[in-house]
Structures are given as C-alpha cells and as structure tokens.
Design an enzyme around this catalytic site. Structure first.
Site, PDB file in Angstrom:
ATOM      1  CG  ASP A  12      -1.787  -1.214   1.321  1.00 48.48           C
ATOM      2  OD1 ASP A  12      -2.282  -1.649   0.267  1.00 48.48           O
ATOM      3  OD2 ASP A  12      -1.936  -1.751   2.426  1.00 48.48           O
ATOM      4  CG  HIS A  40      -1.993  -1.983  -7.624  1.00 42.84           C
ATOM      5  ND1 HIS A  40      -1.013  -1.777  -6.701  1.00 42.84           N
ATOM      6  CD2 HIS A  40      -1.606  -3.028  -8.367  1.00 42.84           C
ATOM      7  CE1 HIS A  40      -0.063  -2.667  -6.886  1.00 42.84           C
ATOM      8  NE2 HIS A  40      -0.399  -3.440  -7.883  1.00 42.84           N
ATOM      9  CB  THR A 237       2.463 -12.333   0.808  1.00 44.97           C
ATOM     10  OG1 THR A 237       1.419 -12.860  -0.010  1.00 44.97           O
ATOM     11  CG2 THR A 237       3.680 -12.001  -0.033  1.00 44.97           C
TER      12      THR A 237
HETATM   13  P1  GDP Z   1      -0.370   0.100  -3.748  1.00 42.63           P
HETATM   14  O1  GDP Z   1      -0.978  -1.172  -3.337  1.00 42.63           O
HETATM   15  O2  GDP Z   1       1.085   0.198  -3.370  1.00 42.63           O
HETATM   16  O3  GDP Z   1      -0.606   0.459  -5.174  1.00 42.63           O
HETATM   17  O4  GDP Z   1      -1.038   1.225  -2.894  1.00 42.63           O
HETATM   18  P2  GDP Z   1      -2.556   1.694  -2.817  1.00 42.63           P
HETATM   19  O5  GDP Z   1      -3.351   1.334  -3.994  1.00 42.63           O
HETATM   20  O6  GDP Z   1      -3.088   1.322  -1.489  1.00 42.63           O
HETATM   21  O7  GDP Z   1      -2.296   3.246  -2.894  1.00 42.63           O
HETATM   22  C1  GDP Z   1      -2.352   4.007  -1.801  1.00 42.63           C
HETATM   23  C2  GDP Z   1      -3.454   5.038  -1.880  1.00 42.63           C
HETATM   24  O8  GDP Z   1      -2.828   6.280  -1.929  1.00 42.63           O
HETATM   25  C3  GDP Z   1      -4.357   5.005  -3.081  1.00 42.63           C
HETATM   26  O9  GDP Z   1      -5.675   5.374  -2.654  1.00 42.63           O
HETATM   27  C4  GDP Z   1      -3.773   6.061  -4.030  1.00 42.63           C
HETATM   28  O10 GDP Z   1      -4.738   6.669  -4.868  1.00 42.63           O
HETATM   29  C5  GDP Z   1      -3.272   7.037  -3.044  1.00 42.63           C
HETATM   30  N1  GDP Z   1      -2.086   7.798  -3.437  1.00 42.63           N
HETATM   31  C6  GDP Z   1      -0.986   7.404  -4.140  1.00 42.63           C
HETATM   32  N2  GDP Z   1      -0.084   8.393  -4.181  1.00 42.63           N
HETATM   33  C7  GDP Z   1      -0.619   9.429  -3.472  1.00 42.63           C
HETATM   34  C8  GDP Z   1      -0.153  10.721  -3.106  1.00 42.63           C
HETATM   35  O11 GDP Z   1       0.951  11.137  -3.420  1.00 42.63           O
HETATM   36  N3  GDP Z   1      -0.994  11.484  -2.337  1.00 42.63           N
HETATM   37  C9  GDP Z   1      -2.210  11.071  -1.921  1.00 42.63           C
HETATM   38  N4  GDP Z   1      -2.955  11.873  -1.164  1.00 42.63           N
HETATM   39  N5  GDP Z   1      -2.682   9.838  -2.232  1.00 42.63           N
HETATM   40  C10 GDP Z   1      -1.891   9.044  -2.985  1.00 42.63           C
END
Ligand code: GDP
Length: 430
Positions: A12, A40, A237
């Site tokens: 995440d 994601h 995992t």
């Molecule tokens: P992943 O599994 O590593 O792809 O992570 P996630 O899908 O859980 O992404 C984390 C969350 O942070 C998602 O809701 C993204 O849209 C959001 N996100 C990613 N980069 C940024 C950022 O720079 N700022 C903010 N506010 N949200 C972000």
C-alpha cells in the site's frame, strides 16, 4: 529494458499510481507474483479503480497487460475485472496470460477460510483469497497450470489424485464437505473457456519484445517486509515481493532489470498481524488513517482499516536494500501537511541497544521505536510541480529521510493523480 516498481514496506505504498505513471512510456506491464489478495487503487480520467489482478497499465491503449507465470491466477476475478473496466468505457485492453501461470482453485479459497477459522485467535489475518494454499500446492507439485486446462486426459487423471488428498483434510481436519470431482472438472472447463483468448508463452513474448528495444515494466505487489524470505516471517505473503523475483515470475533475464523504483510512503501503514515498530494508536492514528491515501487508509480489496504508524527509516532502509533500489518514489507526502511536528522512527531499541539494521522477527517483536520529531510545514502542497517550490520544512523532511535510508529519492508524489509528481535530482543518484 526492464524497470521494476516495487514496495519498500508492508504494501500500500502507492505502487499502483507510480506504475500507472511510468506505464505511459512502457510497452508491457507485467504482474510477476501474488494474486488478487491485494489491490492497487488508481485514479485517472475514467474514474477510480481498484485492481486486484490486472496490472496498472490497462488504462493505456499502447500497453499490453501481462500476467506472468509467478502470479496466483484467479480466473473469474480476472474475468470480472476486465469487464468492470470495459463497462466504465475503458477501451478493451491487450492482455496476455502466461501458459505457465498456475490457477487459484475454488478449494484454495475454502482452505484459506477453514484454516483461519481453525486457528481462531492465532490466525494470520489472511484476506482469504486462497494465496497460501495455492502456493503450498504449487511447490508440493499438485497445482494446476493454465496449459493443463487444455489437456482433458491430464485433468481426468489429476483431479481424482489431488481430490483424494484434499478430501482427507476436508473431512478429518476441517469437518467440511468433500470436493466433487465432476463439479471441479466442469469448473476447470469454464476457466479454460474464459482464459483461452489470452494464453501465450509470456517469457518468449517478452524476450522478443526486449530484442526489439521495447520497455517492460514489472509491477510488484505488497512490499519487502511481506517477502517470505526477507520479510517478517511468518506474517508474510506466500510469494516473493522482491524485484529480483521479477526475473523468475515473468521469465526474463535478471540482468535486463535496469531500473528498480522502490515506492516508500511518507508515513507507515500495514494490514494484517505482525510486528510494526513505529505503529501509533488512538486518535493520533485515526486522524492519519482518515486523512491518509486518497480517501483514507482502508484496504483496496478488503476495506479493512489499515494499521498506522510514523515513517520507519530502519524498515525502509532495509526495504530499499533488499529491492536493489535505483530510485525511491516517495509518496503521499501531501497528507502530512496538517501536523505541527512529524515524528520519524530513526532506530530500534532492542534489549537496551539501539540499531538501524532491521532484525529477524523474534528480535523485531521486542523492538521499541527511537523517534525524532521534525517540524511540519502546515501547508497544502498539492499542485506543486517543482521541488524547489515545496516549503522548506517539507524539503527538509524528504532530505532527512533520504539520508537515513541511503537511497536516492528521485520522485515525490503529492497527490493521487497521474500528474501529481515532482521529479528531483538526488545527490545520492549514481
Ligand atoms: P499500492 O498497493 O502500493 O498500489 O497502494 P494503494 O493502492 O493502497 O495506494 C495508496 C493510496 O494512496 C491510493 O488510494 C492512491 O490513490 C493514493 N495515493 C498514491 N499516491 C498518493 C499521493 O501522493 N498522495 C495522496 N494523497 N494519495 C496518494
């Protein structure tokens, strides 16, 4: 050339957004491990999407989305995911699924549920997607490969052989109904018809693409600390989350991976059980969780509230090292703008000694965070495009962390959108 996008921590970190962004200049985007147990979140012009199996590049016309042999493939989930995006007006993506990929069977999901139920309080906090039973069977050599779906003779011999073993466990350990062999064969025939249009020799396809000078992006799931070898075993995992495994899970030469972008979030979050040294609780955690990510820190697949913590330099330094990081993408920095002071975990105190080297799990359980408070910037930094335009305290936060982890932060993400990114020249870049 091959680039990898992987996570430094517990997952995440925002890999989806970074992959989506880098996919603009890529030809193939490859999932090489994991299954539909994590997700994601991607925000783009078509809307907001939670992807579990498809790589993040499906939103471009010029890319091919690839499911590598290392993935735990849940065929109905992939099928529904393709439908969910085309239903929202995204052009039908080009998809290739490795003929060597193995299949998550309906009974893997049941075994995952039954085992968590049996363990009760001692459970792993599994997402119950069947991932651990799937990989167990793969390495016990009783998994089903996509290529086998097209061989009825093989299926008719293999199904009773596998079911005999599964049914003993179902009956005597879990006291649950046995698997019906006929029903299973029918299910596999359905899976065959769903997946047939996408199946190919992915390794060969990528080999040819690389020869033609194409760009391949490997997209990791979860992060270093969830790796079965190098993570917080056993709260990990079941497939390797490291960039190095990309070579195996996609079937490409390891020396072709030229750039390894390791994604680090500006604070910590984790799901499931396990040691989490810089964890915070109560109102402090609730506020960060509510403000975090894009609309709060809740699991993309499960909706579970994530555990929250301050940035952990010890875990992230290790996380970057194990990935072989060439570039750090530092994400979700905009979220921290509300804090007067921002604590950062700069060491672990274990049995009275302070270390900055990430220890094995038994020692990790005893570690207490050594925190340092950095001044906040109390400003909304969204929309800023140049690193120099960030508030001074914000730049100090980035540069302090870069020094602590020892890997170059070349990208700073200040919003969930594709264009919310600040490129930066780092003194640590080689
Ligand atoms: P992943 O599994 O590593 O792809 O992570 P996630 O899908 O859980 O992404 C984390 C969350 O942070 C998602 O809701 C993204 O849209 C959001 N996100 C990613 N980069 C940024 C950022 O720079 N700022 C903010 N506010 N949200 C972000």
């Amino acid at each position: 050339m091959i680039k990898a996008v992987v996570g430094a921590n517990w997952g995440d970190e925002g890999k989806g957004k970074i992959t989506d962004m880098l996919a603009e200049k890529a030809d193939y985007i490859v999932r090489f491990q994991g299954g539909a147990n994590a997700g994601h979140t991607i925000v783009n012009d078509y809307g907001k999407f939670a992807l579990h199996t498809l790589p993040s590049g499906v939103f471009y016309n010029h890319t091919t989305s690839v499911i590598g042999n290392g993935v735990a493939l849940n065929i109905p989930i992939l099928f529904n995911e393709i439908k969910s995006i085309t239903d929202k007006g995204v052009p039908t993506p080009k998809i290739a699924v490795s003929d060597r990929c193995q299949i998550v069977m309906p009974y893997h999901i049941l075994f995952d549920e039954y085992e968590e139920e049996r363990l009760g309080k001692a459970s792993f906090g599994s997402t119950k997607s069947g991932i651990a039973p799937f990989y167990s069977d793969k390495y016990a050599k009783i998994g089903f490969q996509v290529s086998e779906l097209f061989d009825d003779e093989l299926l008719e011999e293999k199904i009773p052989r596998v079911c005999a073993q599964k049914n003993v466990l179902l009956e005597h350990l879990y006291h649950k109904p046995a698997i019906d062999e006929k029903e299973l064969l029918n299910t596999l025939h359905e899976y065959r018809d769903m997946i047939a249009p996408y199946v190919c020799d992915v390794s060969l396809m990528l080999h040819k693409a690389l020869e033609e000078g194409k760009t391949v992006l490997l997209e990791g799931q979860l992060g270093t600390l969830k790796d079965p070898d190098h993570g917080i075993y056993p709260m990990v995992t079941s497939s390797s989350t490291l960039a190095a495994y990309g070579a195996i899970g996609a079937g490409v030469a390891p020396y072709e991976i030229k750039q390894i972008v390791t994604v680090c979030k500006a604070y910590s979050s984790a799901v499931g059980a396990g040691a989490f040294v810089s964890e915070i609780f109560g109102d402090e955690a609730d506020e960060l969780r509510r403000r975090g990510g894009d609309g709060g820190e809740f699991g993309a697949t499960t909706g579970r509230p994530r555990r929250m913590g301050w940035f952990d330099c010890v875990a992230s330094k290790y996380g970057c090292r194990m990935q072989g990081t060439t570039d750090v993408a530092f994400t979700v920095l905009d979220v921290l703008g509300y804090l007067d002071e921002i604590p950062v975990c700069v060491g672990y105190e274990i049995d009275g000694e302070v270390t900055t080297d990430f220890p094995v799990t038994s020692k990790l359980e005893k570690a207490k965070p050594v925190l340092k408070n950095l001044p906040g910037w109390k400003e909304d930094i969204r929309g800023i495009k140049n690193y120099e335009d960030l508030p001074e305290n914000c730049r100090n936060y980035v540069e302090f962390i870069e020094q602590q982890i020892g890997y170059p932060i070349t990208m700073v993400s200040n919003g969930p959108g594709r264009s919310d990114i600040i490129y930066r020249k780092s003194p640590l870049s080689k």
